[in-house]
Design a protein around this motif. Sequence first.
Motif, PDB file in Angstrom:
ATOM      1  N   ILE A  46       0.841  -1.204   0.000  1.00 35.61           N
ATOM      2  CA  ILE A  46       0.000   0.000   0.000  1.00 35.61           C
ATOM      3  C   ILE A  46       0.874   1.252   0.000  1.00 35.61           C
ATOM      4  N   LEU A  47       1.926   1.252   0.813  1.00 35.20           N
ATOM      5  CA  LEU A  47       2.853   2.393   0.842  1.00 35.20           C
ATOM      6  C   LEU A  47       3.534   2.561  -0.510  1.00 35.20           C
ATOM      7  N   ILE A  48       3.920   1.451  -1.127  1.00 36.02           N
ATOM      8  CA  ILE A  48       4.547   1.513  -2.452  1.00 36.02           C
ATOM      9  C   ILE A  48       3.589   2.113  -3.476  1.00 36.02           C
ATOM     10  N   TYR A  49       2.328   1.737  -3.387  1.00 38.95           N
ATOM     11  CA  TYR A  49       1.322   2.264  -4.317  1.00 38.95           C
ATOM     12  C   TYR A  49       1.255   3.797  -4.237  1.00 38.95           C
ATOM     13  N   PHE A  50       1.420   4.335  -3.026  1.00 42.17           N
ATOM     14  CA  PHE A  50       1.377   5.784  -2.831  1.00 42.17           C
ATOM     15  C   PHE A  50       2.764   6.425  -2.850  1.00 42.17           C
ATOM     16  N   PRO A  53       8.078   5.747   1.301  1.00 48.10           N
ATOM     17  CA  PRO A  53       8.297   7.076   1.889  1.00 48.10           C
ATOM     18  C   PRO A  53       8.893   8.123   0.953  1.00 48.10           C
ATOM     19  N   ASN A  54       9.352   7.702  -0.232  1.00 50.29           N
ATOM     20  CA  ASN A  54       9.985   8.637  -1.145  1.00 50.29           C
ATOM     21  C   ASN A  54       9.785   8.129  -2.566  1.00 50.29           C
ATOM     22  N   GLU A  55       9.258   8.989  -3.453  1.00 51.00           N
ATOM     23  CA  GLU A  55       8.912   8.539  -4.797  1.00 51.00           C
ATOM     24  C   GLU A  55      10.122   8.036  -5.565  1.00 51.00           C
ATOM     25  N   GLN A  56      11.232   8.764  -5.494  1.00 48.89           N
ATOM     26  CA  GLN A  56      12.419   8.334  -6.231  1.00 48.89           C
ATOM     27  C   GLN A  56      12.930   6.993  -5.700  1.00 48.89           C
ATOM     28  N   TYR A  57      12.912   6.841  -4.393  1.00 48.62           N
ATOM     29  CA  TYR A  57      13.352   5.584  -3.782  1.00 48.62           C
ATOM     30  C   TYR A  57      12.476   4.427  -4.247  1.00 48.62           C
ATOM     31  N   ILE A  58      11.165   4.627  -4.283  1.00 44.00           N
ATOM     32  CA  ILE A  58      10.241   3.567  -4.708  1.00 44.00           C
ATOM     33  C   ILE A  58      10.454   3.211  -6.166  1.00 44.00           C
TER      34      ILE A  58
END
Length: 442
Positions: A46-50, A53-58
Amino acid sequence: MIFFLLVFTIFFTFLLPLIFKIEKFDLNVYSFFVVILFFQLIVRNILIYFNLPNEQYIQVEILKGLSLQDFELSGLVFLICSIFIVFSYSMARYSNEFPNTSPFFFIKNNPSERKILFWCFSFLGLSFLANFLFFSQFDLTLISFYRGVTNNLQEYSAQGYLRLAAGMCVVTGFISIAYAWETTSKLRKRLFQFIAAISFILLILNAIFSSSRAIILISLVGIFILSYYSKIKFSFLTKLLVSMAVISILSFMTIYRMAENRETLSFDMIGDYASTPLYLIVNQGGIDLMKTQHMINYVSNNADYKYGELLSNIILLAIPRSIWQDKPVNVDTQFGMEVYGASAYGSGAVPPGILGEFFWDFSWLGLLVASLITGLLMGFLDKFFQKNQNSIFVKILFSSSLIWTGMSIMGSGFVSFIVGAFVQIMPLFVIFFLSSLTTRRI
């Protein structure tokens, strides 16, 4: 979205033994595994979907440029494997076959407190000496950075045996706490409390210097589990304050490690990493669909099957690199370098989990074998604990190590689990064995 349908179906499949009361929800291996699975399968995705904690990291580190739809194959693989894991767990849990533990007499009969105290002092002294020898090789600028990092395999050395001796403070800490709660002697209680305090101070310093953040979290959870087994109750406020202190230490270690230059550390930088605790959930470790998909893609595209090479590391990793300089590195390092593009030994290792590990070793058939091993192992361990839960040895064994079996084998890998369990169990076994000898009274 099909991906999340698979995710929730996988989790529901693992709930079946609890729903049908094959296993009760308690502090056992399987229940603990399901709780961890909730965070690493449901919450993490769920966190990855959003993009937290950081878009670039994901996008760069976790997804590696793929979309969630691209991970539906690994989701399906996990679902099929979960069915075999649940089936084999259920068979093992209620099997009539069980290894004979009578040769290990200290499992049934708790050893003398005096002898345990003597050997705890001795092993703590050995651990203190090993920690001194290990960290005296480095200056303070390597705090929370040390990983034995090098680009040259011949120069790479994790100094495993020295670190093994240094880590024995974990065992002395857990033994001392358990006996401090059991003994009726005020003097021995104080001595056990002293050993426990020194052991865990040494553990925390070791973790900070070597950037081994997980051992702090594992030890804290283990202490609470041991208190439950020993019927020792802590107030909610105590648990909350201790947990907050540990999370603060882990967050600081993460910030300190991520800083490229110590002079750049500031309160502004700390503010930028306010979401650091989320990295404890969203990372490249643990039980993860993403890294399994990356493994399948890499191996399928390169036809790079190991055919048992990774499994042989159970024996090969015990050979010191000083004797065999070209000794293979562990599967975590290989996976990190070949799939995730890490460039240095000792840095960027990524544990593939038993499914990724056995797929790399034995192709699709390996997934079936891995699933059966996982379920059988958790089932036999829960059966073993149920039969011996009054033993201090077993309480310490599970709270300090084996309670994490599900996460360890599914998140790290089979070889990593076996080696890690051996490292934790052997000192514990030796201390209890020596304390059970009756040749003379200590």
